[in-house]
Motif scaffolding. Sequence first.
Motif, PDB file in Angstrom:
ATOM      1  N   ARG A  66       0.736  -1.302   0.141  1.00 12.95           N
ATOM      2  CA  ARG A  66       0.099   0.051  -0.150  1.00 12.95           C
ATOM      3  C   ARG A  66       0.829   1.189  -0.024  1.00 12.95           C
ATOM      4  O   ARG A  66       0.473   2.325  -0.720  1.00 12.95           O
ATOM      5  CB  ARG A  66      -0.911   0.016   1.363  1.00 12.95           C
ATOM      6  N   PHE A  67       1.965   1.152   0.657  1.00  9.80           N
ATOM      7  CA  PHE A  67       2.839   2.411   0.644  1.00  9.80           C
ATOM      8  C   PHE A  67       3.467   2.582  -0.537  1.00  9.80           C
ATOM      9  O   PHE A  67       3.492   3.895  -0.993  1.00  9.80           O
ATOM     10  CB  PHE A  67       3.930   2.163   1.649  1.00  9.80           C
ATOM     11  N   VAL A  68       4.058   1.496  -1.292  1.00  6.81           N
ATOM     12  CA  VAL A  68       4.344   1.610  -2.703  1.00  6.81           C
ATOM     13  C   VAL A  68       3.241   2.329  -3.523  1.00  6.81           C
ATOM     14  O   VAL A  68       3.605   3.182  -4.516  1.00  6.81           O
ATOM     15  CB  VAL A  68       5.154   0.731  -3.149  1.00  6.81           C
ATOM     16  N   GLY A  69       2.013   1.677  -3.318  1.00  7.19           N
ATOM     17  CA  GLY A  69       0.994   2.275  -4.104  1.00  7.19           C
ATOM     18  C   GLY A  69       0.611   3.707  -4.038  1.00  7.19           C
ATOM     19  O   GLY A  69       0.409   4.661  -4.961  1.00  7.19           O
ATOM     20  N   VAL A  70       0.722   4.166  -2.738  1.00  6.08           N
ATOM     21  CA  VAL A  70       0.437   5.410  -2.527  1.00  6.08           C
ATOM     22  C   VAL A  70       1.578   6.667  -3.050  1.00  6.08           C
ATOM     23  O   VAL A  70       1.120   7.613  -3.553  1.00  6.08           O
ATOM     24  CB  VAL A  70      -0.010   5.507  -1.028  1.00  6.08           C
ATOM     25  N   THR A  71       2.634   6.124  -2.833  1.00  7.18           N
ATOM     26  CA  THR A  71       3.527   7.014  -3.172  1.00  7.18           C
ATOM     27  C   THR A  71       3.834   7.054  -4.503  1.00  7.18           C
ATOM     28  O   THR A  71       4.462   8.198  -5.083  1.00  7.18           O
ATOM     29  CB  THR A  71       5.010   6.732  -2.546  1.00  7.18           C
ATOM     30  N   THR A  72       3.683   5.985  -5.400  1.00  8.81           N
ATOM     31  CA  THR A  72       3.472   5.947  -6.872  1.00  8.81           C
ATOM     32  C   THR A  72       2.543   6.850  -7.323  1.00  8.81           C
ATOM     33  O   THR A  72       2.646   7.684  -8.392  1.00  8.81           O
ATOM     34  CB  THR A  72       3.825   4.418  -7.082  1.00  8.81           C
ATOM     35  N   TYR A  73       1.125   6.189  -7.021  1.00  5.33           N
ATOM     36  CA  TYR A  73       0.086   6.792  -7.710  1.00  5.33           C
ATOM     37  C   TYR A  73      -0.808   7.715  -6.929  1.00  5.33           C
ATOM     38  O   TYR A  73      -1.814   8.153  -7.562  1.00  5.33           O
ATOM     39  CB  TYR A  73      -0.750   5.653  -8.107  1.00  5.33           C
ATOM     40  N   GLY A  74      -0.394   8.004  -5.734  1.00  6.70           N
ATOM     41  CA  GLY A  74      -1.273   8.753  -4.657  1.00  6.70           C
ATOM     42  C   GLY A  74      -1.199  10.329  -5.106  1.00  6.70           C
ATOM     43  O   GLY A  74      -0.147  10.665  -5.682  1.00  6.70           O
ATOM     44  N   ALA A  75      -2.101  11.057  -4.685  1.00  9.47           N
ATOM     45  CA  ALA A  75      -2.009  12.420  -5.013  1.00  9.47           C
ATOM     46  C   ALA A  75      -0.624  13.057  -4.077  1.00  9.47           C
ATOM     47  O   ALA A  75      -0.270  12.355  -3.026  1.00  9.47           O
ATOM     48  CB  ALA A  75      -3.120  13.391  -4.503  1.00  9.47           C
ATOM     49  N   THR A  76      -0.155  14.067  -4.299  1.00  9.30           N
ATOM     50  CA  THR A  76       0.984  14.467  -3.597  1.00  9.30           C
ATOM     51  C   THR A  76       0.866  14.660  -2.066  1.00  9.30           C
ATOM     52  O   THR A  76       1.653  14.103  -1.368  1.00  9.30           O
ATOM     53  CB  THR A  76       1.397  15.926  -4.218  1.00  9.30           C
ATOM     54  N   ASP A  77      -0.300  15.295  -1.551  1.00 15.42           N
ATOM     55  CA  ASP A  77      -0.580  15.357  -0.443  1.00 15.42           C
ATOM     56  C   ASP A  77      -0.560  14.051   0.353  1.00 15.42           C
ATOM     57  O   ASP A  77       0.040  13.742   1.490  1.00 15.42           O
ATOM     58  CB  ASP A  77      -1.628  15.864  -0.070  1.00 15.42           C
ATOM     59  N   ALA A  78      -1.106  12.849  -0.258  1.00 10.11           N
ATOM     60  CA  ALA A  78      -1.194  11.748   0.146  1.00 10.11           C
ATOM     61  C   ALA A  78       0.013  11.015   0.369  1.00 10.11           C
ATOM     62  O   ALA A  78       0.350  10.095   1.376  1.00 10.11           O
ATOM     63  CB  ALA A  78      -2.174  10.810  -0.569  1.00 10.11           C
ATOM     64  N   ALA A  79       0.792  11.132  -0.604  1.00  7.15           N
ATOM     65  CA  ALA A  79       2.340  10.476  -0.708  1.00  7.15           C
ATOM     66  C   ALA A  79       3.178  11.217   0.478  1.00  7.15           C
ATOM     67  O   ALA A  79       3.772  10.516   1.303  1.00  7.15           O
ATOM     68  CB  ALA A  79       2.965  10.719  -2.078  1.00  7.15           C
ATOM     69  N   GLU A  80       3.020  12.476   0.488  1.00  5.49           N
ATOM     70  CA  GLU A  80       3.892  13.238   1.775  1.00  5.49           C
ATOM     71  C   GLU A  80       3.349  12.754   3.042  1.00  5.49           C
ATOM     72  O   GLU A  80       4.272  12.488   3.918  1.00  5.49           O
ATOM     73  CB  GLU A  80       3.759  14.598   1.699  1.00  5.49           C
ATOM     74  N   ALA A  81       2.033  12.559   3.201  1.00  5.71           N
ATOM     75  CA  ALA A  81       1.597  12.061   4.603  1.00  5.71           C
ATOM     76  C   ALA A  81       2.029  10.686   4.733  1.00  5.71           C
ATOM     77  O   ALA A  81       2.208  10.321   6.164  1.00  5.71           O
ATOM     78  CB  ALA A  81      -0.012  12.202   4.479  1.00  5.71           C
ATOM     79  N   ALA A  82       1.916   9.820   3.733  1.00  2.00           N
ATOM     80  CA  ALA A  82       2.324   8.526   4.068  1.00  2.00           C
ATOM     81  C   ALA A  82       3.765   8.587   4.467  1.00  2.00           C
ATOM     82  O   ALA A  82       4.345   7.745   5.368  1.00  2.00           O
ATOM     83  CB  ALA A  82       2.309   7.372   2.790  1.00  2.00           C
ATOM     84  N   GLY A  83       4.403   9.180   3.973  1.00  3.97           N
ATOM     85  CA  GLY A  83       6.118   9.453   4.221  1.00  3.97           C
ATOM     86  C   GLY A  83       6.188   9.812   5.591  1.00  3.97           C
ATOM     87  O   GLY A  83       7.292   9.213   6.457  1.00  3.97           O
ATOM     88  N   ALA A  84       5.606  10.894   5.960  1.00  3.70           N
ATOM     89  CA  ALA A  84       5.487  11.268   7.363  1.00  3.70           C
ATOM     90  C   ALA A  84       5.154  10.500   8.304  1.00  3.70           C
ATOM     91  O   ALA A  84       5.710  10.341   9.518  1.00  3.70           O
ATOM     92  CB  ALA A  84       4.464  12.589   7.436  1.00  3.70           C
ATOM     93  N   ARG A  85       4.261   9.493   8.016  1.00  4.93           N
ATOM     94  CA  ARG A  85       3.864   8.366   9.204  1.00  4.93           C
ATOM     95  C   ARG A  85       4.858   7.436   9.094  1.00  4.93           C
ATOM     96  O   ARG A  85       5.253   7.130  10.529  1.00  4.93           O
ATOM     97  CB  ARG A  85       2.316   7.858   8.615  1.00  4.93           C
ATOM     98  N   VAL A  86       5.573   7.214   8.176  1.00  2.00           N
ATOM     99  CA  VAL A  86       6.569   6.191   8.172  1.00  2.00           C
ATOM    100  C   VAL A  86       7.803   6.951   9.043  1.00  2.00           C
ATOM    101  O   VAL A  86       8.361   5.918   9.858  1.00  2.00           O
ATOM    102  CB  VAL A  86       7.146   5.803   6.704  1.00  2.00           C
ATOM    103  N   ARG A  87       8.207   7.975   8.774  1.00  4.28           N
ATOM    104  CA  ARG A  87       9.081   8.555   9.301  1.00  4.28           C
ATOM    105  C   ARG A  87       8.969   8.744  11.109  1.00  4.28           C
ATOM    106  O   ARG A  87       9.861   8.487  11.754  1.00  4.28           O
ATOM    107  CB  ARG A  87       9.570   9.940   8.778  1.00  4.28           C
ATOM    108  N   LYS A  88       7.626   9.086  11.310  1.00  5.27           N
ATOM    109  CA  LYS A  88       7.337   9.166  12.828  1.00  5.27           C
ATOM    110  C   LYS A  88       7.400   7.711  13.513  1.00  5.27           C
ATOM    111  O   LYS A  88       8.038   7.672  14.551  1.00  5.27           O
ATOM    112  CB  LYS A  88       5.810   9.794  12.824  1.00  5.27           C
ATOM    113  N   ILE A  89       6.788   6.734  12.877  1.00  3.20           N
ATOM    114  CA  ILE A  89       7.034   5.492  13.342  1.00  3.20           C
ATOM    115  C   ILE A  89       8.636   5.128  13.764  1.00  3.20           C
ATOM    116  O   ILE A  89       8.725   4.733  14.663  1.00  3.20           O
ATOM    117  CB  ILE A  89       6.041   4.469  12.500  1.00  3.20           C
ATOM    118  N   HIS A  90       9.253   5.218  12.634  1.00  4.00           N
ATOM    119  CA  HIS A  90      10.535   4.727  12.781  1.00  4.00           C
ATOM    120  C   HIS A  90      11.433   5.583  13.762  1.00  4.00           C
ATOM    121  O   HIS A  90      12.245   5.078  14.423  1.00  4.00           O
ATOM    122  CB  HIS A  90      11.384   5.136  11.527  1.00  4.00           C
ATOM    123  N   SER A  91      10.965   6.691  13.890  1.00  3.94           N
ATOM    124  CA  SER A  91      11.819   7.607  14.908  1.00  3.94           C
ATOM    125  C   SER A  91      11.667   7.049  16.391  1.00  3.94           C
ATOM    126  O   SER A  91      12.297   7.605  17.128  1.00  3.94           O
ATOM    127  CB  SER A  91      11.434   9.089  14.833  1.00  3.94           C
TER     128      SER A  91
END
Length: 310
Positions: A66-91
């Motif tokens: 799903r992450f790959v799908g959103v970052t590839t095909y999602g709108a810009t805001d959705a892709a950026e939000a997905a990345g922010a979630r991953v960074r927050k979890i990893h931190s």
Amino acid sequence: MRPDPGDPGLFGPSSVTWNLHGDPMMWVAGIRALYLQALHPRAVRGVMQNSDFRKDAWGRLLRTARFVGVTTYGATDAAEAAGARVRKIHSKLGATDPDTGERYGVDEPELLLWVHCAEIDSYLHIARRSGIGMPDALADQYVREHRESARLVGLDPAAVPASTAELAAYFEKVRPGLAAGPEARDVDDFLRRPPVHPALVPARALLWRRVAGLAYASLPPYAHALYGRPAPAPAVVTRRLRTTGTLLRTIPARLRWQLPPKHILRAMERVGPGSRPAPYKLGTREAILDEPGRAQRGNGGDGTTWRTPG
């Protein structure tokens, strides 16, 4: 907030990423990436110590897809939000080296870079080896485009390989530190025999085992040596990849894309005419696998390279 109509997202219909990630062989590539990623002891330890991988491996695989799908095909805001979630979890996550007692964060750049490179290399390797005749210039473009996906997970794009040659050099650099430790063995066991409902055991034997076996066989020779399991000759693996790719690509794309979460169909509706992903746009001639041992052009540093017949 609804995405802006016409928003192409981070990559857009003219990118290699947009057209390549709609290919059905990307599922085989994803499994190959898991095999490769598990060979980095610190990286795979971070996964195993922070998730119930053994009980929720299917869920983890689907979340990654799903992450790959959103970052590839999602709108810009959705892709950026997905990345922010991953960074927050990893931190918030860390792992402990059982031999030294060292505690380290799972978001260390070294670990994020390994996961990124193993994934991008696998997508590119499987696509080209299964018959998408992608010229070297487009292969380099694909690697370069994914400096953007690297940024999303917290990497400095300038520190990420931007060509197949740089990707090959990266693998050569990290190979001495790779190993098939206990965690890698757990990943291997899961991929060979994932837990399923008893009624699905025959399907696992018939379908999944073939797909996972093909993904494993496509790994570079050093990975086979670390796992301690042989693989068929490279020419045999290539024929199997070609055959599998040809078969899967006969399934109408719109039928495949109906499966949830329908990232591609939603992207086509948002962006409009001409946005349909089409791997054939990436090359008009069939790829040919050269003999191992020639000039390295990425693909896990296994010494294989592709050329288009002239």
